[in-house]
Design a protein around this motif. Structure first.
Motif, short mmCIF file in Angstrom:
data_model
loop_
_atom_site.label_atom_id
_atom_site.label_comp_id
_atom_site.label_asym_id
_atom_site.label_seq_id
_atom_site.Cartn_x
_atom_site.Cartn_y
_atom_site.Cartn_z
N VAL A 8 -24.23 -58.15 24.16
CA VAL A 8 -23.00 -57.39 23.88
C VAL A 8 -21.82 -57.97 24.66
O VAL A 8 -20.73 -58.15 24.11
N VAL A 9 -22.04 -58.26 25.94
CA VAL A 9 -20.97 -58.82 26.77
C VAL A 9 -20.55 -60.18 26.25
O VAL A 9 -19.35 -60.48 26.14
N THR A 10 -21.51 -61.02 25.92
CA THR A 10 -21.21 -62.36 25.41
C THR A 10 -20.43 -62.28 24.11
O THR A 10 -19.42 -62.97 23.94
N LYS A 11 -20.86 -61.42 23.21
CA LYS A 11 -20.16 -61.26 21.93
C LYS A 11 -18.73 -60.77 22.14
O LYS A 11 -17.79 -61.27 21.51
N ALA A 12 -18.55 -59.81 23.03
CA ALA A 12 -17.21 -59.28 23.31
C ALA A 12 -16.32 -60.35 23.96
O ALA A 12 -15.13 -60.45 23.65
N ALA B 206 -17.60 -53.43 27.11
CA ALA B 206 -18.91 -54.09 27.12
C ALA B 206 -19.38 -54.31 28.55
O ALA B 206 -20.57 -54.14 28.86
N VAL B 207 -18.45 -54.67 29.45
CA VAL B 207 -18.80 -54.86 30.86
C VAL B 207 -19.22 -53.53 31.47
O VAL B 207 -20.24 -53.45 32.17
N ASP B 208 -18.48 -52.47 31.19
CA ASP B 208 -18.84 -51.14 31.69
C ASP B 208 -20.24 -50.76 31.25
O ASP B 208 -21.05 -50.27 32.04
N MET B 209 -20.52 -51.01 29.97
CA MET B 209 -21.84 -50.68 29.43
C MET B 209 -22.92 -51.54 30.10
O MET B 209 -23.99 -51.03 30.45
N ALA B 210 -22.64 -52.81 30.31
CA ALA B 210 -23.62 -53.70 30.93
C ALA B 210 -23.93 -53.28 32.36
O ALA B 210 -25.07 -53.41 32.82
N LEU B 211 -22.93 -52.76 33.06
CA LEU B 211 -23.13 -52.35 34.44
C LEU B 211 -23.91 -51.04 34.56
O LEU B 211 -24.48 -50.75 35.61
#
Length: 152
Positions: A56-60, A40-45
């Motif tokens: 997504v990051v918060t949920k993960a 999720a962090v990779d995707m957010a970046l």
């Protein structure tokens, strides 16, 4: 006195095996949820849609936090396991100790990456996530003190 049928474990042994199973499930879920948080962090970046990324990051992260918390509760209640099943629990607790430390380090590293390279809207999330990780670490220290001691 009630006689136990051969092959049927006593209520105490069934409860012990249930508790051991909970600890074992906790061990398994730690690495999996930490990996999902990393993804999720990779995707957010890399994602340009900040709102979706934050959700997504918060949920993960919440899923990871829950997995860590549940594994702590399982370790705490596993500390009352006695008898022949204690050897099984000790082996799982060794794995839990390693997975927990690795998982927390992974979460901490991913939050740091997000804080360094993520959008400004993630800064508040990162501060809250770091605080939660610190609490998990403190809770782990007290929980682990009461867990069955490892034979080294």
């Amino acid at each position: 006195m009630i006689q136990q049928e051969v092959g049927i474990p006593s209520a105490a042994n069934r409860l012990a095996m249930f508790r051991i199973g909970r600890v074992d499930n906790g061990v398994t879920s730690i690495a999996a949820t930490a990996q999902r948080f990393r993804e999720a962090v990779d995707m957010a970046l890399t994602d340009k849609s900040e709102v979706v990324s934050t959700k997504v990051v918060t949920k993960a992260f919440i899923a990871s936090y829950q997995a860590f918390s549940e594994s702590l509760e399982a370790a705490r209640t596993g500390g009352v396991v006695k008898g022949a099943t204690i050897d099984v629990l000790e082996s799982i607790m060794k794995k839990l100790k390693t997975e927990y430390a690795d998982g927390l380090a992974s979460l901490r590293g991913d939050v740091a990456r997000l804080e360094d390279r993520g959008p400004m809207s993630m800064k508040e999330f990162c501060a809250a996530a770091s605080d939660k990780i610190d609490r998990l670490e403190q809770f782990w220290q007290t929980t682990y003190q009461h867990a069955p001691k490892m034979k080294m």
